[in-house]
Motif scaffolding. Structure first.
Motif, short mmCIF file in Angstrom:
data_model
loop_
_atom_site.label_atom_id
_atom_site.label_comp_id
_atom_site.label_asym_id
_atom_site.label_seq_id
_atom_site.Cartn_x
_atom_site.Cartn_y
_atom_site.Cartn_z
N LEU A 95 -0.76 14.96 7.91
CA LEU A 95 0.24 13.99 7.45
C LEU A 95 0.04 13.64 5.97
N VAL A 96 -1.22 13.56 5.54
CA VAL A 96 -1.49 13.33 4.11
C VAL A 96 -0.98 14.53 3.29
N ALA A 97 -1.18 15.75 3.80
CA ALA A 97 -0.70 16.95 3.10
C ALA A 97 0.82 16.91 2.97
N LYS A 104 0.86 -1.19 0.00
CA LYS A 104 0.00 0.00 0.00
C LYS A 104 0.89 1.23 0.00
N THR A 105 0.34 2.37 -0.43
CA THR A 105 1.12 3.60 -0.31
C THR A 105 1.02 4.07 1.14
N LEU A 106 1.99 4.89 1.53
CA LEU A 106 1.96 5.44 2.89
C LEU A 106 0.71 6.30 3.08
N GLN A 107 0.33 7.02 2.03
CA GLN A 107 -0.90 7.83 2.12
C GLN A 107 -2.12 6.96 2.43
N GLN A 108 -2.23 5.83 1.75
CA GLN A 108 -3.35 4.91 2.00
C GLN A 108 -3.33 4.41 3.45
#
Length: 363
Positions: A279-281, A261-265
């Motif tokens: 953190l997503v930003a 998975k991506t870190l964003q996911q």
């Protein structure tokens, strides 16, 4: 030095062109890391603005033209727009000085007295030095009942150490207090910790990438989130708010190879609220500040009503940095031109000023 690991997705032939992308496919835009390690890093090296120094610039002539436009019978808005959107920020500061020398009055005061609404706001933003403008927006976001967390996130996640230091210096000069001190009284918990860490402006600026460290950080993040019952938020804040952009890009690739998975996911599934948002930003800005700004510009204009404050802030603050790249990303993400959307969502002199900053129709 170890060879940097490329993402093993088999998507090396990813289409670089400005192909229209539907909004429903937005997540895939952020999920694709195949070109990440080779793409320019505009958080550290923003160089593609739409506004540049005007050749043959004469601040006294410009100041005289602005004075005539303001003092005549009725304001000549076209003159204000043409001059203030076609001079760099440094040149606009010289115009402000020449105006004050000639009239004894501040250009900001005269613009505020002679224009109104969103048009006034954007002209005043244009003649305000960038660090001062950032500081004012941060101050505004913390003023009154409730804090505008989205503004704090947008500014602190997307600025370089140098920009954060400049806005912090402007803040202490204006208020007599440190920005981090005031943030502590406005935002709490892990979200507050993340914002204050960003506001310290201590991100590593090295261009060197340590592949072994990226792998270790990816593993630490995986074990602090996906693999853990409950999440170790401190580990996410420590790594995401301190590592250099090139180092974090390598970590994002390593994380996806490790977890699938991506870190964003993972952040989106493990966290919620303002901590998730900040953190997503940060992850999005590590990937691409222009894409992050394009997304915010789209958000500011879609749906019922336009968020003029966000629209003005982004258009002015990115005009000399990466507006060309933002326009290209906007087209790639939404299949539309930023120029056209500004035309359809705004009106009057405010619209003309935004279009002057945006530059040509094309991406």
């Amino acid at each position: 030095m170890p060879r940097l690991l490329k993402l093993s997705t088999g998507q090396e032939d990813y289409n670089r062109g400005l192909q229209p992308t539907r909004t429903s496919e937005m997540s895939s835009q952020w999920d694709d890391l195949s070109l990440l390690l080779d793409s320019p890093d505009s958080l550290s090296h923003p160089t593609r603005g739409t506004i540049k120094d005007k050749v043959g610039f004469n601040p006294n002539e410009d100041a005289a033209a602005l004075r005539k436009a303001i003092e005549g019978i009725g304001t000549t808005e076209k003159t204000l727009i043409d001059i203030l959107t076609q001079r760099s920020s440094a040149q606009r500061q010289q115009i402000c000085k020449a105006y004050k020398d000639a009239t004894g009055k501040s250009l900001v005061d005269d613009l505020e007295g002679d224009t109104h609404g969103h048009f006034e706001d954007i002209l005043v933003a244009l003649v305000t030095p960038p660090a001062q403008f950032d500081m004012q927006e941060i101050k505004k976001a913390m003023k009154g009942a409730g804090t505008t967390e989205s503004t704090l996130i947008e500014i602190l996640a997307s600025r370089s150490n140098q920009q954060i230091k400049a806005l912090s210096d402007a803040y202490i000069q204006e208020t007599g207090k440190a920005l981090t001190y005031d943030l502590k009284s406005e935002v709490g918990g892990d979200f507050g910790k993340a914002l204050i860490t960003l506001a310290e402006g201590k991100r590593d600026e090295s261009r060197n990438v340590d592949a072994a460290k990226a792998k270790a950080d990816a593993k630490a993040l995986y074990e602090a989130g996906e693999k853990k019952w409950g999440t170790d938020e401190d580990k996410f804040i420590e790594i995401l708010c301190h590592r250099s952009v090139p180092q974090l890009r390598q970590t994002l690739v390593e994380y996806k190879n490790l977890s699938g998975k991506t870190l964003q996911q993972s952040i989106e599934s493990e966290m919620s609220g303002d901590l998730e948002n900040v953190l997503v930003a940060v992850v999005k800005c590590v990937k691409s500040v222009p894409a992050y700004m394009a997304e915010l510009l789209h958000k500011s204009m879609k749906g019922a009503g336009t968020n003029e404050a966000m629209l003005t802030r982004i258009m002015v603050s990115r005009s000399e940095m990466d507006m060309m790249d933002i326009k290209a990303e906007y087209n790639k993400m939404y299949g539309r031109f930023l120029y056209s959307d500004i035309e359809s969502e705004t009106s009057g002199d405010y619209e003309k000023t935004l279009l002057g900053i945006c530059g040509s129709q094309g991406a």
